[in-house]
Design a protein around this motif. Structure first.
Motif, PDB file in Angstrom:
ATOM      1  N   TRP A  42       3.439   1.876  -1.792  1.00 16.82           N
ATOM      2  CA  TRP A  42       4.253   1.760  -3.001  1.00 16.82           C
ATOM      3  C   TRP A  42       4.757   3.102  -3.514  1.00 16.82           C
ATOM      4  O   TRP A  42       5.852   3.201  -4.061  1.00 16.82           O
ATOM      5  CB  TRP A  42       3.459   1.042  -4.087  1.00 16.82           C
ATOM      6  CG  TRP A  42       2.189   1.719  -4.517  1.00 16.82           C
ATOM      7  CD1 TRP A  42       0.948   1.575  -3.962  1.00 16.82           C
ATOM      8  CD2 TRP A  42       2.033   2.642  -5.598  1.00 16.82           C
ATOM      9  NE1 TRP A  42       0.025   2.355  -4.625  1.00 16.82           N
ATOM     10  CE2 TRP A  42       0.666   3.018  -5.643  1.00 16.82           C
ATOM     11  CE3 TRP A  42       2.910   3.187  -6.535  1.00 16.82           C
ATOM     12  CZ2 TRP A  42       0.163   3.914  -6.583  1.00 16.82           C
ATOM     13  CZ3 TRP A  42       2.407   4.090  -7.473  1.00 16.82           C
ATOM     14  CH2 TRP A  42       1.054   4.440  -7.494  1.00 16.82           C
ATOM     15  N   ARG A  43       3.979   4.151  -3.338  1.00 19.51           N
ATOM     16  CA  ARG A  43       4.395   5.457  -3.875  1.00 19.51           C
ATOM     17  C   ARG A  43       5.695   5.942  -3.230  1.00 19.51           C
ATOM     18  O   ARG A  43       6.553   6.529  -3.894  1.00 19.51           O
ATOM     19  CB  ARG A  43       3.290   6.482  -3.662  1.00 19.51           C
ATOM     20  CG  ARG A  43       2.029   6.239  -4.490  1.00 19.51           C
ATOM     21  CD  ARG A  43       0.979   7.303  -4.206  1.00 19.51           C
ATOM     22  NE  ARG A  43      -0.243   7.093  -4.962  1.00 19.51           N
ATOM     23  CZ  ARG A  43      -1.241   6.294  -4.580  1.00 19.51           C
ATOM     24  NH1 ARG A  43      -1.139   5.623  -3.421  1.00 19.51           N
ATOM     25  NH2 ARG A  43      -2.323   6.153  -5.324  1.00 19.51           N
ATOM     26  N   TRP A  49      -7.813  -1.899  -4.458  1.00 20.41           N
ATOM     27  CA  TRP A  49      -6.946  -0.766  -4.782  1.00 20.41           C
ATOM     28  C   TRP A  49      -5.674  -1.222  -5.501  1.00 20.41           C
ATOM     29  O   TRP A  49      -5.081  -0.453  -6.260  1.00 20.41           O
ATOM     30  CB  TRP A  49      -6.569   0.016  -3.527  1.00 20.41           C
ATOM     31  CG  TRP A  49      -6.009  -0.829  -2.418  1.00 20.41           C
ATOM     32  CD1 TRP A  49      -6.707  -1.378  -1.383  1.00 20.41           C
ATOM     33  CD2 TRP A  49      -4.646  -1.257  -2.258  1.00 20.41           C
ATOM     34  NE1 TRP A  49      -5.860  -2.118  -0.578  1.00 20.41           N
ATOM     35  CE2 TRP A  49      -4.593  -2.051  -1.089  1.00 20.41           C
ATOM     36  CE3 TRP A  49      -3.474  -1.030  -2.976  1.00 20.41           C
ATOM     37  CZ2 TRP A  49      -3.406  -2.641  -0.629  1.00 20.41           C
ATOM     38  CZ3 TRP A  49      -2.290  -1.604  -2.534  1.00 20.41           C
ATOM     39  CH2 TRP A  49      -2.262  -2.398  -1.379  1.00 20.41           C
ATOM     40  N   SER A  87      -5.339  -3.578  -7.869  1.00 17.78           N
ATOM     41  CA  SER A  87      -5.608  -3.647  -9.313  1.00 17.78           C
ATOM     42  C   SER A  87      -5.933  -2.272  -9.886  1.00 17.78           C
ATOM     43  O   SER A  87      -5.546  -1.956 -11.017  1.00 17.78           O
ATOM     44  CB  SER A  87      -6.760  -4.612  -9.586  1.00 17.78           C
ATOM     45  OG  SER A  87      -6.415  -5.940  -9.226  1.00 17.78           O
ATOM     46  N   ALA A  88      -6.629  -1.453  -9.100  1.00 16.18           N
ATOM     47  CA  ALA A  88      -7.067  -0.146  -9.602  1.00 16.18           C
ATOM     48  C   ALA A  88      -5.935   0.875  -9.638  1.00 16.18           C
ATOM     49  O   ALA A  88      -5.841   1.670 -10.585  1.00 16.18           O
ATOM     50  CB  ALA A  88      -8.213   0.381  -8.735  1.00 16.18           C
ATOM     51  N   ASP A  89      -5.065   0.854  -8.623  1.00 11.96           N
ATOM     52  CA  ASP A  89      -4.055   1.902  -8.488  1.00 11.96           C
ATOM     53  C   ASP A  89      -2.640   1.462  -8.856  1.00 11.96           C
ATOM     54  O   ASP A  89      -1.898   2.217  -9.484  1.00 11.96           O
ATOM     55  CB  ASP A  89      -4.037   2.435  -7.042  1.00 11.96           C
ATOM     56  CG  ASP A  89      -5.358   3.024  -6.614  1.00 11.96           C
ATOM     57  OD1 ASP A  89      -6.139   3.445  -7.501  1.00 11.96           O
ATOM     58  OD2 ASP A  89      -5.633   3.059  -5.404  1.00 11.96           O
ATOM     59  N   VAL A  90      -2.256   0.251  -8.431  1.00  7.85           N
ATOM     60  CA  VAL A  90      -0.873  -0.175  -8.594  1.00  7.85           C
ATOM     61  C   VAL A  90      -0.605  -0.749  -9.985  1.00  7.85           C
ATOM     62  O   VAL A  90       0.405  -0.407 -10.625  1.00  7.85           O
ATOM     63  CB  VAL A  90      -0.478  -1.196  -7.512  1.00  7.85           C
ATOM     64  CG1 VAL A  90       0.983  -1.609  -7.670  1.00  7.85           C
ATOM     65  CG2 VAL A  90      -0.723  -0.630  -6.125  1.00  7.85           C
ATOM     66  N   PRO A 113      -1.894  -0.269 -13.018  1.00  9.86           N
ATOM     67  CA  PRO A 113      -1.671   0.666 -14.137  1.00  9.86           C
ATOM     68  C   PRO A 113      -0.288   1.325 -14.090  1.00  9.86           C
ATOM     69  O   PRO A 113       0.354   1.508 -15.131  1.00  9.86           O
ATOM     70  CB  PRO A 113      -2.784   1.704 -13.958  1.00  9.86           C
ATOM     71  CG  PRO A 113      -3.862   0.971 -13.238  1.00  9.86           C
ATOM     72  CD  PRO A 113      -3.138   0.059 -12.292  1.00  9.86           C
ATOM     73  N   VAL A 114       0.180   1.669 -12.896  1.00  8.02           N
ATOM     74  CA  VAL A 114       1.509   2.266 -12.766  1.00  8.02           C
ATOM     75  C   VAL A 114       2.574   1.237 -13.112  1.00  8.02           C
ATOM     76  O   VAL A 114       3.554   1.540 -13.812  1.00  8.02           O
ATOM     77  CB  VAL A 114       1.708   2.804 -11.339  1.00  8.02           C
ATOM     78  CG1 VAL A 114       3.150   3.285 -11.145  1.00  8.02           C
ATOM     79  CG2 VAL A 114       0.738   3.935 -11.060  1.00  8.02           C
ATOM     80  N   ARG A 146       0.824  -1.210   0.000  1.00  8.22           N
ATOM     81  CA  ARG A 146       0.000   0.000   0.000  1.00  8.22           C
ATOM     82  C   ARG A 146       0.862   1.266   0.000  1.00  8.22           C
ATOM     83  O   ARG A 146       0.445   2.331  -0.470  1.00  8.22           O
ATOM     84  CB  ARG A 146      -0.933   0.001   1.216  1.00  8.22           C
ATOM     85  CG  ARG A 146      -2.046   1.039   1.138  1.00  8.22           C
ATOM     86  CD  ARG A 146      -2.818   1.089   2.436  1.00  8.22           C
ATOM     87  NE  ARG A 146      -3.548  -0.129   2.713  1.00  8.22           N
ATOM     88  CZ  ARG A 146      -4.779  -0.383   2.249  1.00  8.22           C
ATOM     89  NH1 ARG A 146      -5.391   0.492   1.480  1.00  8.22           N
ATOM     90  NH2 ARG A 146      -5.379  -1.516   2.560  1.00  8.22           N
ATOM     91  N   ASN A 179      -8.464  -6.355  -1.484  1.00  6.81           N
ATOM     92  CA  ASN A 179      -7.687  -5.134  -1.690  1.00  6.81           C
ATOM     93  C   ASN A 179      -7.791  -4.678  -3.147  1.00  6.81           C
ATOM     94  O   ASN A 179      -6.798  -4.697  -3.890  1.00  6.81           O
ATOM     95  CB  ASN A 179      -6.228  -5.379  -1.300  1.00  6.81           C
ATOM     96  CG  ASN A 179      -6.059  -5.703   0.160  1.00  6.81           C
ATOM     97  OD1 ASN A 179      -6.017  -4.828   1.017  1.00  6.81           O
ATOM     98  ND2 ASN A 179      -5.978  -6.994   0.481  1.00  6.81           N
TER      99      ASN A 179
END
Length: 212
Positions: A163-164, A194, A196-199, A201-202, A161, A192
């Motif tokens: 990761w940024r 988030w 698939s949704a957030d990590v 794509p990056v 979580r 979780n």
């Protein structure tokens, strides 16, 4: 790369392939000897810009000698947005797990953790031999512990979580912490969304840029 550097990398690959310390000199003593013939599996690359740092080979990988040659690998390739051909191109991906050999199963039929002998003996030397790496994909808690050190959170979920912070760090190459793509983590992925949704794509954007 000079001829001397190429020879050095080839020597390192050969030394890793010949390693038998988990059988011949187990860290916990002779009673903890690896119960089968070691088969180190790693892709040490002079050209890849992405390092996949996993845990340890499973049985199918042990039998084939090909890393992530299983359902976990299929899911990982989907996460990365790459073909099987791209994934196994050593000029694109280095694949160096924390433990090079299949560690066996525990009493519940799950893979044991990476062997204790492997990372202390080999990891620093192997990582230093690949200075061209621009992105480390740290899969699972063992790889995250080694590559993030004190920056790792208390749990794998918290580390992923966060990761940024790791991608934006200027300490060595950026590290993107990932859960293991095993089917055993399907429940985690559902809990979780988030990831698939957030990590992802990056992750796919970073991989695409580094492969281009």
């Amino acid at each position: 790369m000079t001829d001397g550097q190429a020879d050095g990398l080839e020597h390192l690959r050969a030394a890793v392939a010949a390693c038998r310390i988990c059988r011949d000199a187990p860290a916990r003593g002779p009673d903890d000897q690896l119960p089968h013939e070691p088969r180190p599996v790693a892709v040490i690359s002079s050209g890849a810009r992405i390092l996949i740092a996993g845990q340890a080979p499973g049985l199918r990988v042990h039998e084939s000698g090909l890393p992530f040659n299983d359902a976990s690998g299929d899911r990982l390739r989907q996460w990365l947005g790459v073909t099987r051909e791209q994934f196994y191109d050593p000029n694109l991906f280095a694949i160096v797990p924390m433990g090079f050999c299949f560690p066996g199963y525990d009493a519940h039929g799950s893979d044991l953790p990476p062997r204790r002998e492997c990372a202390p003996r080999w990891r620093r030397e192997v990582i230093d031999a690949m200075p061209q790496i621009e992105l480390v994909l740290a899969i699972g808690q063992y790889a995250q512990s080694w590559h993030l050190g004190d920056r790792r959170a208390q749990t794998m979920t918290e580390t992923v979580r966060n990761w940024r912070a790791y991608l934006g760090s200027n300490i060595g190459p950026p590290v993107l912490a990932l859960p293991h793509p095993s089917w055993r983590n399907t429940g985690w992925l559902k809990k979780n969304p988030w990831f698939s949704a957030d990590v992802l794509p990056v992750l796919q954007d970073r991989v695409s840029n580094l492969l281009s």
